[in-house]
Scaffold this active site. Structure first.
Site, short mmCIF file in Angstrom:
data_model
loop_
_atom_site.label_atom_id
_atom_site.label_comp_id
_atom_site.label_asym_id
_atom_site.label_seq_id
_atom_site.Cartn_x
_atom_site.Cartn_y
_atom_site.Cartn_z
CE LYS A 22 -1.69 1.48 4.08
NZ LYS A 22 -1.32 2.87 4.43
CG ASN A 23 2.34 2.65 3.48
OD1 ASN A 23 1.18 2.92 3.20
ND2 ASN A 23 2.75 2.47 4.72
CB CYS A 116 -5.43 10.07 11.49
SG CYS A 116 -3.73 9.61 11.81
NE ARG A 121 0.19 10.79 9.79
CZ ARG A 121 -0.30 9.69 9.23
NH1 ARG A 121 -1.39 9.16 9.67
NH2 ARG A 121 0.31 9.13 8.20
CG ASP A 305 3.47 1.74 9.51
OD1 ASP A 305 3.67 1.96 8.31
OD2 ASP A 305 3.12 2.61 10.32
NE ARG A 397 -7.15 4.36 5.77
CZ ARG A 397 -6.43 5.30 6.35
NH1 ARG A 397 -6.71 5.69 7.57
NH2 ARG A 397 -5.41 5.86 5.72
C1 EPZ Z 1 4.17 7.25 6.17
O1 EPZ Z 1 3.36 8.26 6.75
C2 EPZ Z 1 3.31 6.00 6.12
N1 EPZ Z 1 2.14 6.23 5.27
C3 EPZ Z 1 2.86 5.63 7.53
O2 EPZ Z 1 2.12 4.41 7.44
C4 EPZ Z 1 4.11 5.37 8.37
O3 EPZ Z 1 3.72 5.08 9.69
C5 EPZ Z 1 4.99 6.63 8.35
O4 EPZ Z 1 5.32 6.98 6.99
C6 EPZ Z 1 6.30 6.41 9.11
O5 EPZ Z 1 7.00 5.35 8.54
C7 EPZ Z 1 2.28 6.07 3.95
O6 EPZ Z 1 3.34 5.76 3.44
C8 EPZ Z 1 1.04 6.29 3.13
P1 EPZ Z 1 6.17 10.77 8.06
P2 EPZ Z 1 3.85 9.81 6.69
O7 EPZ Z 1 6.03 11.99 7.22
O8 EPZ Z 1 4.54 10.06 5.41
C9 EPZ Z 1 6.08 14.16 11.40
C10 EPZ Z 1 0.29 2.99 7.77
O9 EPZ Z 1 -0.11 2.45 8.81
N2 EPZ Z 1 5.96 15.10 10.28
O10 EPZ Z 1 7.41 9.94 7.93
O11 EPZ Z 1 2.71 10.66 7.08
C11 EPZ Z 1 4.83 13.28 11.54
O12 EPZ Z 1 3.85 13.93 12.29
C12 EPZ Z 1 0.72 4.44 7.80
O13 EPZ Z 1 0.41 2.42 6.66
C13 EPZ Z 1 6.04 16.47 10.54
O14 EPZ Z 1 6.19 16.88 11.69
O15 EPZ Z 1 4.92 9.80 7.88
C14 EPZ Z 1 5.38 12.07 12.24
O16 EPZ Z 1 5.46 12.33 13.62
C15 EPZ Z 1 0.46 5.09 9.16
N3 EPZ Z 1 5.92 17.33 9.50
C16 EPZ Z 1 6.79 11.93 11.67
O17 EPZ Z 1 7.12 13.23 11.13
C17 EPZ Z 1 5.75 16.91 8.20
O18 EPZ Z 1 5.67 17.76 7.29
C18 EPZ Z 1 6.93 10.91 10.56
O19 EPZ Z 1 5.95 11.22 9.58
C19 EPZ Z 1 5.66 15.52 7.96
C20 EPZ Z 1 5.79 14.64 9.01
#
Ligand code: EPZ
Length: 417
Positions: A22-23, A116, A121, A305, A397
């Site tokens: 998915k990711n 969420c 996020r 995850d 999902r």
């Molecule tokens: C991706 O989410 C994945 N989703 C998530 O999987 C996964 O948990 C996450 O990466 C971490 O590996 C998809 O790939 C669709 P991040 P993403 O940006 O991109 C903070 C699942 O269960 N952050 O690496 O949203 C954020 O709040 C899902 O399949 C900022 O502060 O994760 C978090 O604390 C859940 N500012 C951390 O960084 C930003 O602009 C990591 O987020 C972006 C992120």
């Protein structure tokens, strides 16, 4: 409202085929917006987040058609720049259309993803980095209004924090920026490598220049591309843990062990018997689970995850374990439900203290987010009696045919209204 009934406790035995990731699929689908040529994708998982992303693409004017096991996307006439809240709110990865829309059309209006269950996020890292490519943006009533009046211009960008989504958005946007972009402090999840391989095949010019840095030379045109999306390592990790938890004997097919080597190393460390083969991982009957202290981290660390799933397994350990959630601010929503099944887990800040030697008791449960819901299924599989899991739309999902796959290896599980 659909729910799952699970009658435990059964040992799982047999073979499970892993679906596409998915990711990896979500950023690749967003990246198709760059191209005016046909894109043929295979191995996309049949999960709701993919359907939502296809609705986002269609709302932007993409032509999307399924032909047997192939998805055909044609963005030749794709001109729209607006991705609405009602789609992006259900699937935060919708924000990944921002980069490609700015790169190809020079303008975009995309809903902020919104929070969420697991966290707020934010997308500040995405926006700050896009502005370095020449993007001007305003946030008005929950939407990002972004423009690149003179087109995107390559730049040197160092992410302030490792972010999967921000890395993906910028990699895609930089493919059409004028000149050279160097992105450093990138996330390097296997799904990002899959996105880079897809973009290269589409005719973009990208090269990893160090562990977390990538150099992108902007291009102006792309070619027609056929691409097979990688397997889902989180689904694979989930079923490895299911096998260990039920004392079963499972063969997980269609996954290269090397992309989940951290998870395998940790499972072996706590006593899980694992045999690795080409494109296959065998979980052998495991009698004793040892305790461990782990923390989640960006790849190649232990993935957030799989945090909920390994927590269930550690409830079976000989002694207390500690799990630190370092990525998301609220990713312990499964703990309350697991405690209702007899677990003894306490939370101190971002640390969970997981007592061992737990015998799960069946219960009526509530899913809260994608990975929490699957952890409840794992606990229910090892609990004697009938458990009911509500709000399984979270599960749908991201897990393709989960009850079919589990039934095939001996689980007594069914979906009811
Ligand atoms: C991706 O989410 C994945 N989703 C998530 O999987 C996964 O948990 C996450 O990466 C971490 O590996 C998809 O790939 C669709 P991040 P993403 O940006 O991109 C903070 C699942 O269960 N952050 O690496 O949203 C954020 O709040 C899902 O399949 C900022 O502060 O994760 C978090 O604390 C859940 N500012 C951390 O960084 C930003 O602009 C990591 O987020 C972006 C992120």
């Amino acid at each position: 409202m659909k729910k799952l009934e699970v009658f435990g406790a059964n040992k799982l035995r047999g073979q499970i085929k892993i679906s596409g990731s998915k990711n990896a699929s979500l950023p690749i689908l967003a990246a198709t917006l760059l191209s005016n040529k046909k894109v043929f994708l295979t191995n996309l998982p049949k999960v709701n987040d993919i359907e939502t992303m296809l609705l986002v693409l269609k709302s932007l004017g993409s032509f999307v058609k399924r032909y047997k096991d192939q998805l055909i996307i044609d963005n030749y006439n794709q001109k729209k720049k607006f991705a609405s809240y009602n789609l992006v709110k259900t699937m935060r990865a919708g924000i990944l259309v921002l980069g490609p829309l700015l790169a190809k059309l020079g303008e975009a209006k995309v809903s902020l993803p919104g929070g969420c269950a697991i966290g707020t996020r934010p997308i500040d890292i995405h926006l700050k980095a896009l502005s370095k490519l020449g993007v001007k943006y305003k946030i008005i009533q929950g939407y990002v209004y972004a423009k690149a009046p003179n087109g995107l211009v390559g730049a040197k960008i160092k992410f302030s924090k490792i972010s999967v989504g921000a890395t993906e958005n910028l990699i895609i946007a930089a493919c059409f920026a004028k000149g050279i972009t160097i992105l450093s402090n990138c996330a390097i999840e296997p799904e990002i490598c899959d996105l880079v391989n897809f973009l290269k095949k589409m005719g973009c010019n990208l090269k990893w220049i160090s562990k977390r840095s990538i150099k992108i030379q902007g291009v102006e045109k792309t070619n027609e591309v056929t691409y097979n999306v990688m397997a889902d390592r989180i689904e694979a990790g989930t079923y490895l843990i299911a096998g260990a938890l039920t004392g079963g004997n499972l063969k997980i097919k269609g996954i290269e062990p090397k992309i989940i080597k951290t998870e395998i190393k940790i499972l072996k460390k706590i006593g899980v018997k694992i045999k690795e083969k080409k494109n296959e991982i065998n979980i052998l009957e495991t009698k004793k689970i040892k305790n461990i202290n782990i923390k989640t981290a960006p790849y190649p660390g232990f993935p957030t995850d799989l945090q909920a799933q390994i927590m269930v397994l550690l409830c079976k350990a000989n002694k207390k374990s500690f799990i630190k959630e370092e990525i998301f601010e609220n990713r312990f929503m499964h703990v309350a439900e697991l405690n209702r099944m007899g677990a003894k887990i306490s939370i101190k800040g971002n640390k969970a203290i997981v007592e061992g030697k737990i015998k799960f008791a069946a219960a009526e449960l509530m899913a809260t987010d994608l990975r929490a819901s699957v952890s409840l299924i794992l606990a229910a599989l090892s609990a004697n009696g009938k458990s009911v899991i509500n709000r399984i739309y979270h599960l749908d999902r991201g897990y393709e045919n989960i009850e079919k796959k589990l039934k095939k290896v001996g689980a007594n599980i069914r979906r009811v209204n």
